[in-house]
Design a protein around this motif. Structure first.
Motif, PDB file in Angstrom:
ATOM      1  N   LEU A 104       3.761   5.382   9.008  1.00 45.90           N
ATOM      2  CA  LEU A 104       4.009   5.833   7.639  1.00 45.90           C
ATOM      3  C   LEU A 104       4.675   7.206   7.617  1.00 45.90           C
ATOM      4  N   LYS A 105       4.292   8.082   8.525  1.00 45.04           N
ATOM      5  CA  LYS A 105       4.920   9.407   8.603  1.00 45.04           C
ATOM      6  C   LYS A 105       6.378   9.284   9.027  1.00 45.04           C
ATOM      7  N   ARG A 106       6.675   8.382   9.946  1.00 46.84           N
ATOM      8  CA  ARG A 106       8.068   8.151  10.352  1.00 46.84           C
ATOM      9  C   ARG A 106       8.888   7.623   9.167  1.00 46.84           C
ATOM     10  N   LEU A 107       8.310   6.680   8.430  1.00 42.84           N
ATOM     11  CA  LEU A 107       8.993   6.145   7.251  1.00 42.84           C
ATOM     12  C   LEU A 107       9.249   7.249   6.239  1.00 42.84           C
ATOM     13  N   CYS A 108       8.273   8.083   6.027  1.00 43.23           N
ATOM     14  CA  CYS A 108       8.399   9.212   5.098  1.00 43.23           C
ATOM     15  C   CYS A 108       9.593  10.082   5.485  1.00 43.23           C
ATOM     16  N   ASN A 109       9.717  10.379   6.754  1.00 35.72           N
ATOM     17  CA  ASN A 109      10.838  11.195   7.227  1.00 35.72           C
ATOM     18  C   ASN A 109      12.164  10.458   7.053  1.00 35.72           C
ATOM     19  N   GLU A 110      12.187   9.171   7.377  1.00 31.06           N
ATOM     20  CA  GLU A 110      13.411   8.375   7.243  1.00 31.06           C
ATOM     21  C   GLU A 110      13.881   8.315   5.791  1.00 31.06           C
ATOM     22  N   LEU A 111      12.936   8.296   4.858  1.00 29.88           N
ATOM     23  CA  LEU A 111      13.266   8.217   3.435  1.00 29.88           C
ATOM     24  C   LEU A 111      13.613   9.577   2.834  1.00 29.88           C
ATOM     25  N   GLY A 112      13.529  10.628   3.639  1.00 31.74           N
ATOM     26  CA  GLY A 112      13.858  11.968   3.160  1.00 31.74           C
ATOM     27  C   GLY A 112      12.775  12.601   2.302  1.00 31.74           C
ATOM     28  N   GLY A 115       0.815  -1.188   0.000  1.00 30.23           N
ATOM     29  CA  GLY A 115       0.000   0.000   0.000  1.00 30.23           C
ATOM     30  C   GLY A 115       0.858   1.252   0.000  1.00 30.23           C
ATOM     31  N   VAL A 116       0.576   2.108   0.944  1.00 36.26           N
ATOM     32  CA  VAL A 116       1.253   3.405   1.022  1.00 36.26           C
ATOM     33  C   VAL A 116       2.742   3.226   1.317  1.00 36.26           C
ATOM     34  N   GLU A 117       3.101   2.245   2.134  1.00 37.12           N
ATOM     35  CA  GLU A 117       4.519   2.008   2.423  1.00 37.12           C
ATOM     36  C   GLU A 117       5.291   1.718   1.138  1.00 37.12           C
ATOM     37  N   MET A 118       4.765   0.868   0.290  1.00 37.17           N
ATOM     38  CA  MET A 118       5.427   0.537  -0.968  1.00 37.17           C
ATOM     39  C   MET A 118       5.520   1.770  -1.868  1.00 37.17           C
ATOM     40  N   LEU A 119       4.468   2.568  -1.889  1.00 40.84           N
ATOM     41  CA  LEU A 119       4.470   3.785  -2.687  1.00 40.84           C
ATOM     42  C   LEU A 119       5.562   4.737  -2.206  1.00 40.84           C
ATOM     43  N   LEU A 120       5.675   4.943  -0.903  1.00 38.72           N
ATOM     44  CA  LEU A 120       6.710   5.826  -0.370  1.00 38.72           C
ATOM     45  C   LEU A 120       8.107   5.322  -0.731  1.00 38.72           C
ATOM     46  N   ARG A 121       8.323   4.024  -0.597  1.00 33.52           N
ATOM     47  CA  ARG A 121       9.632   3.461  -0.927  1.00 33.52           C
ATOM     48  C   ARG A 121       9.948   3.629  -2.418  1.00 33.52           C
ATOM     49  N   ALA A 122       8.949   3.474  -3.265  1.00 33.16           N
ATOM     50  CA  ALA A 122       9.151   3.654  -4.703  1.00 33.16           C
ATOM     51  C   ALA A 122       9.462   5.114  -5.032  1.00 33.16           C
ATOM     52  N   LEU A 123       8.746   6.030  -4.417  1.00 32.86           N
ATOM     53  CA  LEU A 123       8.978   7.451  -4.673  1.00 32.86           C
ATOM     54  C   LEU A 123      10.366   7.877  -4.201  1.00 32.86           C
ATOM     55  N   ALA A 124      10.855   7.269  -3.146  1.00 34.09           N
ATOM     56  CA  ALA A 124      12.184   7.609  -2.633  1.00 34.09           C
ATOM     57  C   ALA A 124      13.275   7.234  -3.632  1.00 34.09           C
ATOM     58  N   MET A 125      13.005   6.341  -4.542  1.00 36.16           N
ATOM     59  CA  MET A 125      13.996   5.919  -5.535  1.00 36.16           C
ATOM     60  C   MET A 125      13.999   6.808  -6.781  1.00 36.16           C
ATOM     61  N   LEU A 126      13.023   7.674  -6.914  1.00 32.95           N
ATOM     62  CA  LEU A 126      12.964   8.539  -8.102  1.00 32.95           C
ATOM     63  C   LEU A 126      14.104   9.537  -8.097  1.00 32.95           C
ATOM     64  N   THR A 127      14.668   9.770  -9.263  1.00 33.51           N
ATOM     65  CA  THR A 127      15.691  10.801  -9.392  1.00 33.51           C
ATOM     66  C   THR A 127      15.059  12.140  -9.772  1.00 33.51           C
TER      67      THR A 127
END
Length: 69
Positions: A31-39, A1-13
Motif C-alpha cells: 500500500l505504501k508503494r502504491l501511495c508513492n506511485e500515485l503521487g 479497502g485502503v487500495e481503493m481509497l488511495l486510488r479514489a483520492l488520487a483522482m481528486l482535483t
C-alpha cells in the motif's frame, strides 16, 4: 479497502486533505508503494499500530473517519 481509497483520492482535483492510515498488516508495504506511485506521499501519513488508549485521540483529530474492510 485502503487500495481503493488511495486510488479514489488520487483522482481528486482538490488537495486540501490529508489521509492518516492507522494499523499495520501484511499489505502495508504494498500500500505504501502504491501511495508513492500515485503521487500521494505528501498527503498520506502512515501511523502504524495505535494502542487502544490512543485511538480516541486520533479520532478527535479527524473530520472524517473511513473504516475500509
Amino acid at each position: 479497502g485502503v487500495e481503493m481509497l488511495l486510488r479514489a483520492l488520487a483522482m481528486l482535483t482538490e488537495d486540501r486533505w490529508k489521509l492518516m492510515v492507522a494499523g499495520d498488516g501484511p499489505q502495508a508495504g504494498e500500500l505504501k508503494r502504491l501511495c508513492n506511485e500515485l503521487g500521494l506521499r505528501s498527503k498520506v501519513e502512515w501511523l502504524g499500530e495505535i494502542s487502544p488508549n490512543a485511538i480516541d485521540a486520533q479520532y478527535r483529530q479527524c473530520s472524517l473517519v473511513i473504516s475500509p474492510t
